[in-house]
Scaffold this motif. Structure first.
Motif, mmCIF file in Angstrom:
data_model
loop_
_atom_site.group_PDB
_atom_site.id
_atom_site.type_symbol
_atom_site.label_atom_id
_atom_site.label_comp_id
_atom_site.label_asym_id
_atom_site.label_seq_id
_atom_site.Cartn_x
_atom_site.Cartn_y
_atom_site.Cartn_z
ATOM 1 N N GLY A 36 0.802 -1.235 0.000
ATOM 2 C CA GLY A 36 0.000 0.000 0.000
ATOM 3 C C GLY A 36 0.825 1.271 0.000
ATOM 4 O O GLY A 36 1.889 1.356 -0.621
ATOM 5 N N GLY A 37 0.331 2.252 0.760
ATOM 6 C CA GLY A 37 0.911 3.602 0.747
ATOM 7 C C GLY A 37 2.414 3.649 1.014
ATOM 8 O O GLY A 37 3.125 4.451 0.413
ATOM 9 N N TYR A 38 2.883 2.746 1.882
ATOM 10 C CA TYR A 38 4.310 2.782 2.217
ATOM 11 C C TYR A 38 5.168 2.453 0.996
ATOM 12 O O TYR A 38 6.184 3.102 0.747
ATOM 13 C CB TYR A 38 4.610 1.809 3.365
ATOM 14 N N VAL A 39 4.733 1.466 0.236
ATOM 15 C CA VAL A 39 5.476 1.064 -0.968
ATOM 16 C C VAL A 39 5.402 2.184 -2.015
ATOM 17 O O VAL A 39 6.410 2.592 -2.602
ATOM 18 C CB VAL A 39 4.908 -0.256 -1.547
ATOM 19 N N ARG A 40 4.198 2.701 -2.225
ATOM 20 C CA ARG A 40 4.008 3.811 -3.158
ATOM 21 C C ARG A 40 4.960 4.968 -2.831
ATOM 22 O O ARG A 40 5.636 5.503 -3.717
ATOM 23 C CB ARG A 40 2.550 4.294 -3.064
ATOM 24 N N ASP A 41 5.023 5.305 -1.556
ATOM 25 C CA ASP A 41 5.824 6.464 -1.158
ATOM 26 C C ASP A 41 7.331 6.214 -1.265
ATOM 27 O O ASP A 41 8.107 7.163 -1.378
ATOM 28 C CB ASP A 41 5.425 6.924 0.249
ATOM 29 N N ARG A 124 -8.719 -5.788 -3.807
ATOM 30 C CA ARG A 124 -9.721 -5.035 -3.034
ATOM 31 C C ARG A 124 -9.173 -3.676 -2.609
ATOM 32 O O ARG A 124 -9.854 -2.911 -1.948
ATOM 33 C CB ARG A 124 -10.170 -5.829 -1.805
ATOM 34 N N ARG A 125 -7.959 -3.369 -3.001
ATOM 35 C CA ARG A 125 -7.390 -2.067 -2.651
ATOM 36 C C ARG A 125 -7.889 -0.997 -3.622
ATOM 37 O O ARG A 125 -8.435 -1.319 -4.676
ATOM 38 C CB ARG A 125 -5.870 -2.158 -2.591
ATOM 39 N N ASP A 126 -7.724 0.259 -3.229
ATOM 40 C CA ASP A 126 -8.426 1.302 -3.994
ATOM 41 C C ASP A 126 -7.799 1.620 -5.354
ATOM 42 O O ASP A 126 -8.504 1.700 -6.355
ATOM 43 C CB ASP A 126 -8.619 2.572 -3.152
ATOM 44 N N PHE A 127 -6.493 1.805 -5.385
ATOM 45 C CA PHE A 127 -5.869 2.226 -6.645
ATOM 46 C C PHE A 127 -4.642 1.372 -6.952
ATOM 47 O O PHE A 127 -4.034 0.822 -6.032
ATOM 48 C CB PHE A 127 -5.509 3.719 -6.577
ATOM 49 N N ILE A 129 -1.733 2.215 -7.699
ATOM 50 C CA ILE A 129 -0.522 2.700 -7.041
ATOM 51 C C ILE A 129 -0.518 2.391 -5.540
ATOM 52 O O ILE A 129 0.523 2.505 -4.901
ATOM 53 C CB ILE A 129 -0.329 4.233 -7.242
ATOM 54 N N ASN A 130 -1.685 2.009 -5.023
ATOM 55 C CA ASN A 130 -1.783 1.652 -3.604
ATOM 56 C C ASN A 130 -1.873 0.144 -3.417
ATOM 57 O O ASN A 130 -2.187 -0.328 -2.328
ATOM 58 C CB ASN A 130 -3.037 2.280 -2.979
ATOM 59 N N ALA A 131 -1.662 -0.616 -4.484
ATOM 60 C CA ALA A 131 -1.876 -2.067 -4.426
ATOM 61 C C ALA A 131 -0.573 -2.837 -4.625
ATOM 62 O O ALA A 131 -0.596 -4.029 -4.894
ATOM 63 C CB ALA A 131 -2.911 -2.482 -5.474
ATOM 64 N N ASP A 171 -18.478 -0.584 -4.439
ATOM 65 C CA ASP A 171 -18.211 -1.380 -3.229
ATOM 66 C C ASP A 171 -17.956 -0.481 -2.030
ATOM 67 O O ASP A 171 -18.490 -0.693 -0.956
ATOM 68 C CB ASP A 171 -16.965 -2.259 -3.435
ATOM 69 N N ASP A 172 -17.123 0.512 -2.224
ATOM 70 C CA ASP A 172 -16.811 1.426 -1.120
ATOM 71 C C ASP A 172 -16.674 2.846 -1.676
ATOM 72 O O ASP A 172 -15.616 3.242 -2.146
ATOM 73 C CB ASP A 172 -15.519 0.996 -0.423
ATOM 74 N N PRO A 173 -17.777 3.588 -1.634
ATOM 75 C CA PRO A 173 -17.792 4.922 -2.258
ATOM 76 C C PRO A 173 -16.811 5.924 -1.638
ATOM 77 O O PRO A 173 -16.512 6.942 -2.258
ATOM 78 C CB PRO A 173 -19.230 5.392 -2.075
ATOM 79 N N LEU A 174 -16.290 5.621 -0.430
ATOM 80 C CA LEU A 174 -15.273 6.513 0.127
ATOM 81 C C LEU A 174 -14.087 6.613 -0.842
ATOM 82 O O LEU A 174 -13.400 7.636 -0.897
ATOM 83 C CB LEU A 174 -14.782 6.008 1.489
ATOM 84 N N ARG A 175 -13.878 5.564 -1.597
ATOM 85 C CA ARG A 175 -12.754 5.555 -2.543
ATOM 86 C C ARG A 175 -12.862 6.685 -3.569
ATOM 87 O O ARG A 175 -11.853 7.106 -4.122
ATOM 88 C CB ARG A 175 -12.688 4.195 -3.249
ATOM 89 N N MET A 176 -14.071 7.159 -3.825
ATOM 90 C CA MET A 176 -14.217 8.299 -4.760
ATOM 91 C C MET A 176 -13.553 9.544 -4.169
ATOM 92 O O MET A 176 -12.882 10.292 -4.878
ATOM 93 C CB MET A 176 -15.696 8.564 -5.060
ATOM 94 N N MET A 177 -13.762 9.728 -2.884
ATOM 95 C CA MET A 177 -13.114 10.871 -2.218
ATOM 96 C C MET A 177 -11.605 10.669 -2.158
ATOM 97 O O MET A 177 -10.834 11.607 -2.334
ATOM 98 C CB MET A 177 -13.663 11.056 -0.794
ATOM 99 N N ARG A 178 -11.185 9.443 -1.902
ATOM 100 C CA ARG A 178 -9.749 9.157 -1.869
ATOM 101 C C ARG A 178 -9.121 9.389 -3.241
ATOM 102 O O ARG A 178 -7.996 9.868 -3.346
ATOM 103 C CB ARG A 178 -9.494 7.721 -1.389
ATOM 104 N N CYS A 179 -9.873 9.058 -4.274
ATOM 105 C CA CYS A 179 -9.404 9.257 -5.649
ATOM 106 C C CYS A 179 -9.054 10.726 -5.882
ATOM 107 O O CYS A 179 -7.966 11.069 -6.362
ATOM 108 C CB CYS A 179 -10.507 8.810 -6.604
ATOM 109 N N ILE A 180 -9.973 11.580 -5.497
ATOM 110 C CA ILE A 180 -9.761 13.014 -5.705
ATOM 111 C C ILE A 180 -8.681 13.539 -4.772
ATOM 112 O O ILE A 180 -7.843 14.357 -5.159
ATOM 113 C CB ILE A 180 -11.103 13.756 -5.549
ATOM 114 N N ARG A 181 -8.641 13.005 -3.574
ATOM 115 C CA ARG A 181 -7.601 13.423 -2.628
ATOM 116 C C ARG A 181 -6.205 13.064 -3.148
ATOM 117 O O ARG A 181 -5.296 13.892 -3.132
ATOM 118 C CB ARG A 181 -7.862 12.779 -1.276
ATOM 119 N N PHE A 182 -6.040 11.829 -3.630
ATOM 120 C CA PHE A 182 -4.713 11.442 -4.129
ATOM 121 C C PHE A 182 -4.340 12.229 -5.391
ATOM 122 O O PHE A 182 -3.201 12.657 -5.544
ATOM 123 C CB PHE A 182 -4.641 9.933 -4.402
#
Ligand code: ATP
Ligand code: MG
Length: 474
Positions: A36-41, A124-127, A129-131, A171-182
């Protein structure tokens, strides 16, 4: 973004804890990956503090053993219901989870969870780059597992979902907000099919709690270019649902051949200006909300054209409602935003008419310590394309600023404390607490702000004695 081979990833994961996790997993005959995020970063060379570890098997068991081996300062918390465990050791924060498969029903964010393979977990991860995952077991230490080509998307600076984006978002609409945030935080583009899915699934955002939505907004508001986040929300149709008052600023109307400016795009420009001037999170919110009262106050006057009379006061009243609904804090931070919204027209009016001592003194009195932020907001608010007009405002603001410094030195208005107190007035004239005391007190304040008397005790005393005598008719 930099490219990293297995050797380089191994070097970047040199901290003993990564090898410890690998050893523990080896002993249990399980696979463990940092994910996830740690690998991406690592690829983006961004600092990141929390480390997510996925175990093919029980994440909790591995976490327990890792905590034991780290020693007595390590702290373990187990969340049995979620199948996760956290290990804290000083600044180190490790999150362990077992690889899982998730299936969702339509009306909830809560999935049915089963054990799964690493790839099930990555899906099941969001993006993309986060998978990405990097193996920690000894034999495969530093090996990148990237089934959805996250590295390519990092290279192309793209946000894309590992699965069909309609599935990921639904599946998890919060991911839409995460999409725009990232996209905003990383300054990435949203891959076109992913963007279209945002548009199609936007109504699903309604099942997400406001607390989680505002978390994502605050993350992009604190980033280098927050206006982009609002622009993306606007373009995909989410803004209308989650922040209708801001959406209402959009649009241009024409009457008798006269048009007003589009206040949505103007607001985003002001936000960007404030960010450039070094404005912090709450000054950014003040910029975002400074014209929020405009749609409610818009009128067309055949003589004057479009007007937005008192939009600052209407806006001031809207701020608490908006803060409450968006789940922003209702404390001093809200009061600060409210104050700036309410006062944001004042320096313009002063600069436009005549910069008198008394007007500047009153402004200083009302703004107090927030005067510098207010001036910054007002300068950011001048988005006129007419360079001459813009320069005239800026020059006048300079005049206001000079006068502020001047008066501040002479009169110390910023932290105004009335030089005669209510108690003193009551004692002096043998008055009980009553309306007269208030009248005298505020007359002293006005006399100081209008420059009739200096901000000093003796002068104020003399003034109040004279006034009281006059009011009693002798
Ligand atoms: P940051 O820590 O900067 O906010 P991050 O990517 O680490 O970014 P976290 O919320 O810490 O985000 O989540 C860690 C990882 O968990 C993500 O990289 C992603 O793989 C996964 N993840 C988090 N939230 C979701 C979600 N709602 N849907 C799918 N996967 C998620
Ligand atoms: Mg994280």
């Amino acid at each position: 973004m930099r490219h990293l081979d297995r050797q380089q990833l191994t070097e970047l994961l040199a901290a003993p804890v990564f090898h410890l996790i690998g050893e523990v997993a080896d002993e249990m005959h399980l696979e463990a990956y940092v994910v996830g995020g740690y690998v991406r970063d690592l690829f983006l060379e961004r600092p990141s503090k929390d480390i997510d570890v996925v175990v093919v098997g029980s994440g909790i068991q591995v976490a327990r053993q890792v905590a034991v081996r780290l020693g007595r300062h390590a702290h373990l918390s187990v969340f049995k219901n979620f199948g996760t465990a956290q290990v804290k050791d000083g600044a180190l924060e490790l999150e362990f989870v077992g690889a899982r498969r998730e299936s969702y029903s339509h009306d909830s964010r809560k999935p049915i969870v089963e054990d799964g393979t690493l790839e099930d977990d990555q899906q099941r991860r969001d993006f993309t780059i986060n998978a990405m995952a990097v193996c920690l077991n000894r034999e495969r230490f530093g090996e990148l597992v990237d089934p959805f080509d996250g590295v390519w998307d990092l290279e192309d600076r793209l946000i894309a979902t590992p699965l069909d984006p309609d599935v990921t978002f639904s599946d998890d609409p919060l991911r839409m907000m995460r999409c725009i945030r990232f996209a905003t935080q990383l300054n990435f583009e949203i891959e076109p099919e992913t963007f279209e899915a945002l548009e199609r699934n936007r109504e699903r955002i309604r099942i997400i709690s406001q607390e989680r939505i505002i978390d994502e907004i605050q993350k992009f508001m604190a980033s280098d270019a927050p206006a982009r986040g609002w622009e993306l929300l606007f373009q995909c149709g989410l803004l209308e649902i989650i922040f209708p008052e801001l959406y209402a600023l959009h649009g241009i109307e024409t009457m008798n051949g006269r048009a007003h400016k589009d206040n949505f795009w103007h607001t985003l420009e002001v936000l960007t200006n404030v960010v450039r001037a070094g404005g912090d999170l709450w000054l950014r919110w003040a910029a975002l909300l400074h014209d929020i009262g405009k749609p409610k106050t818009k009128r067309f006057d055949p003589a004057a054209g479009w007007t937005f009379h008192n939009h600052n006061f209407v806006g001031e009243k809207m701020v608490p409602q908006i803060f409450r609904r968006l789940k922003l804090p209702l404390d001093d931070r809200m009061k600060y935003v409210q104050k700036l919204v309410s006062l944001h027209m004042r320096p313009i009016v002063i600069a436009d008419e005549e910069v008198t001592d008394s007007a500047v003194r009153r402004l200083l009195f009302e703004a107090g310590d927030d005067i510098d932020d207010l001036m910054l907001l007002c300068e950011a608010d001048i988005t006129s394309k007419n360079q001459q007009r813009k320069q005239r405002f800026l020059d006048n603001f300079q005049l206001v600023r000079e006068k502020l410094v001047d008066l501040e030195e002479r009169d110390r208005i910023r932290c105004f404390q009335p030089p005669v107190s209510g108690e003193e007035i009551m004692e002096l004239f043998h008055l009980p607490p009553c309306r007269e005391v208030g009248v005298l007190k505020s007359a002293v304040k006005d006399a100081i702000l209008d420059g009739v008397i200096p901000n000093e005790h003796d002068a104020a005393l003399e003034f109040v004695i004279q006034l009281h005598r006059k009011r009693r008719g002798n």
